[in-house]
Design a protein around this motif. Structure first.
Motif, short mmCIF file in Angstrom:
data_model
loop_
_atom_site.label_atom_id
_atom_site.label_comp_id
_atom_site.label_asym_id
_atom_site.label_seq_id
_atom_site.Cartn_x
_atom_site.Cartn_y
_atom_site.Cartn_z
N GLY A 84 -17.35 -42.18 15.68
CA GLY A 84 -17.38 -43.39 16.49
C GLY A 84 -17.28 -43.15 17.99
O GLY A 84 -16.92 -44.06 18.74
N ILE A 85 -17.61 -41.95 18.42
CA ILE A 85 -17.62 -41.65 19.86
C ILE A 85 -18.87 -42.26 20.48
O ILE A 85 -20.00 -41.94 20.06
CB ILE A 85 -17.58 -40.12 20.10
N LYS A 86 -18.70 -43.09 21.48
CA LYS A 86 -19.83 -43.83 22.03
C LYS A 86 -20.53 -43.14 23.19
O LYS A 86 -21.70 -43.40 23.47
CB LYS A 86 -19.37 -45.22 22.49
N ASN A 87 -19.80 -42.24 23.91
CA ASN A 87 -20.37 -41.64 25.12
C ASN A 87 -20.15 -40.13 25.15
O ASN A 87 -19.08 -39.65 24.78
CB ASN A 87 -19.73 -42.26 26.36
N ILE A 88 -21.17 -39.42 25.60
CA ILE A 88 -21.08 -37.97 25.83
C ILE A 88 -21.60 -37.69 27.23
O ILE A 88 -22.73 -38.09 27.58
CB ILE A 88 -21.89 -37.16 24.82
#
Length: 245
Positions: free
Chosen positions: A129-133
């Protein structure tokens, strides 16, 4: 019949220079292409597929063109060892250049150079569920064909930005965690609801400049004798521990 100019254009998209110039990238295989067409995050420009794929997927219609080609033609334009029914050209999406990072875990990648690693890390981020890299400029291109294949369509669900990491880290007030070989063991770390997790280059780790800008260092406790972990494997372990501690 696939024209020589079309084949040459598709082949050119294996190279970042031409992806940047055209704003397009390639995806291959029924599963990946099907998911990208369904999600409609990346506008499709054209599809080149065998008759079997077209027959099996009558629901895939839109403003894009669909050209039926023979298996030997698919081999000419495919980057896969074993070409698989369909190649599609998609347009790059418009990124959210200023996402809100509060109350979120965000990945920061310092010169991850292997496309397979980057693709797997994007997929892992999507799983957790990580939205940004955030990626350093020398990190592999997110639209590299190997990255696209490795993501299994997670590419459309994770916001990926490229920026100079020192400047980015200096201006953000969110706590920054460098993952190193000599940091605080993950087992002693409480679950995180917010933070920037920095993962370093496959062979060199995180640059000294970036480490100096981090607030804390974390590590995966080593039990055996291996010198290091694969960057993507380490990312999965770190995210699991930080989100479930």
């Amino acid at each position: 019949m696939l024209s020589k100019s079309t084949a040459k254009y598709i082949q050119s998209l294996q190279h970042k220079k031409f992806r940047d110039e055209t704003g397009c990238f390639v995806a291959e295989g029924p599963k990946l292409v099907g998911e990208l067409l369904n999600e409609k995050i990346f506008p499709c420009a054209s599809v080149f597929a065998t008759k079997k794929w077209v027959t099996d997927n009558p629901g895939f219609t839109g403003s894009y063109s669909v050209e039926v080609i023979e298996a030997f033609e698919l081999e000419k334009i495919s980057a896969l060892t074993t070409p698989n029914q369909v190649v599609a050209i998609f347009k790059k999406s418009i990124l959210n250049e200023h996402p809100d990072l509060t109350n979120k875990i965000t990945l920061v990648l310092d010169d991850i150079q292997d496309p397979g690693n980057l693709g797997t890390m994007i997929r892992i981020a999507d799983w957790f569920g990580i939205k940004n890299i955030y990626c350093s400029p020398h990190t592999a291109d997110q639209y590299n064909p190997k990255v696209v294949q490795s993501t299994m369509a997670s590419l459309g669900r994770v916001n990926i930005l490229y920026t100079a990491l020192p400047a980015f880290l200096q201006k953000t007030t969110i706590k920054k965690y460098a993952t190193t070989l000599h940091g605080e063991p993950l087992q002693k770390t409480s679950a995180l609801k917010e933070g920037l997790i920095v993962i370093g280059n496959e062979s060199q780790g995180i640059s000294n400049e970036v480490v100096q800008l981090c607030d804390a260092q974390l590590s995966i406790e080593r039990i055996g004798n291996a010198e290091s972990l694969n960057a993507a494997v380490a990312t999965g372990i770190i995210l699991y521990q930080l989100l479930h501690a």
